[in-house]
Structure formats: C-alpha cells, structure tokens
Write a protein that holds these residues in place. Structure first.
Motif, PDB file in Angstrom:
ATOM      1  N   CYS A  36       0.973  -1.132  -0.077  1.00 54.16           N
ATOM      2  CA  CYS A  36       0.038  -0.039   0.099  1.00 54.16           C
ATOM      3  C   CYS A  36       0.747   1.272   0.021  1.00 54.16           C
ATOM      4  CB  CYS A  36      -0.975  -0.016   1.225  1.00 54.16           C
ATOM      5  SG  CYS A  36      -1.952  -1.179   1.144  1.00 54.16           S
ATOM      6  N   LEU A  37       1.810   1.132   0.836  1.00 51.61           N
ATOM      7  CA  LEU A  37       2.707   2.241   0.814  1.00 51.61           C
ATOM      8  C   LEU A  37       3.524   2.448  -0.475  1.00 51.61           C
ATOM      9  CD1 LEU A  37       4.167   2.245   4.498  1.00 51.61           C
ATOM     10  CD2 LEU A  37       2.851   3.930   3.362  1.00 51.61           C
ATOM     11  N   TYR A  38       3.887   1.540  -0.840  1.00 51.02           N
ATOM     12  CA  TYR A  38       4.547   1.444  -2.642  1.00 51.02           C
ATOM     13  C   TYR A  38       3.711   2.258  -3.350  1.00 51.02           C
ATOM     14  CZ  TYR A  38       6.239  -0.099  -7.014  1.00 51.02           C
ATOM     15  OH  TYR A  38       6.663  -0.289  -8.163  1.00 51.02           O
ATOM     16  N   ASP A  39       2.487   1.876  -3.410  1.00 44.84           N
ATOM     17  CA  ASP A  39       1.301   2.188  -4.320  1.00 44.84           C
ATOM     18  C   ASP A  39       1.103   3.998  -4.010  1.00 44.84           C
ATOM     19  OD1 ASP A  39       1.084  -0.072  -5.690  1.00 44.84           O
ATOM     20  OD2 ASP A  39      -0.581  -0.590  -4.657  1.00 44.84           O
ATOM     21  N   TYR A  40       1.183   4.235  -2.898  1.00 44.72           N
ATOM     22  CA  TYR A  40       0.920   5.760  -2.384  1.00 44.72           C
ATOM     23  C   TYR A  40       2.054   6.651  -2.690  1.00 44.72           C
ATOM     24  CZ  TYR A  40       0.309   9.641   0.711  1.00 44.72           C
ATOM     25  OH  TYR A  40       0.188  11.024   1.330  1.00 44.72           O
TER      26      TYR A  40
END
Length: 88
Positions: A36-40
């Motif tokens: 999720c942090l990667y995508d964010y």
C-alpha cells in the motif's frame, strides 16, 4: 510530511536485516502494508520519511520477483535507516 516510526517484519523473518522483508510500517498512528505504501509513494513521492535523523524519504522499490516494498533514500549510513526503527 508523514513519518515512519516503527516496522513489523514478516512472520518468518522476525530477525531479518533485509528491508524488503518488512511487512508493515507504522505511519500516522496506523500500521500500513508495504505494498500500500509502495502504491501511495508512486502517486505521492517524497511525502513520507523515516523518523530518524537525517530523516531520509521513503522510496518505492520492486524486487526482481515483482514484490512491492519500500526503502529509505541512501545516505552516509550504510544500512537502510528503516532497519534502525523499533521493531514491533
């Protein structure tokens, strides 16, 4: 700016020193999955940093197996600054 204050390692990798073995990161009082942090970060670059001086920013990375993860920007410290955060 948002800050990562702690990390959780994968269940089978509790003592790993490898930043791509981190499963979750504690940001803004919430545990977030590394994917999720990667995508964010892909949409919001330079918006999250490690809560350790010199406060390097998180960067999205992809393993050669196609696994999404995050690391901190390189600095004078040889180890990834994420690995110096408390492990919960």
């Amino acid at each position: 700016m948002h800050y990562v204050k702690a990390i959780r390692m994968g269940i089978n990798n509790q003592h790993s020193g490898n930043h791509n073995e981190i499963s979750q990161l504690y940001v803004n009082e919430h545990w977030l999955d590394k994917g999720c942090l990667y995508d964010y970060l892909k949409s919001n670059p330079n918006s999250i940093a490690v809560n350790i001086s010199p406060y390097p920013r998180l960067i999205p990375k992809m393993s050669k197996n196609g696994e999404k993860f995050v690391a901190s920007e390189p600095d004078a410290i040889m180890d990834d600054n994420l690995m110096n955060l408390p492990k919960k």
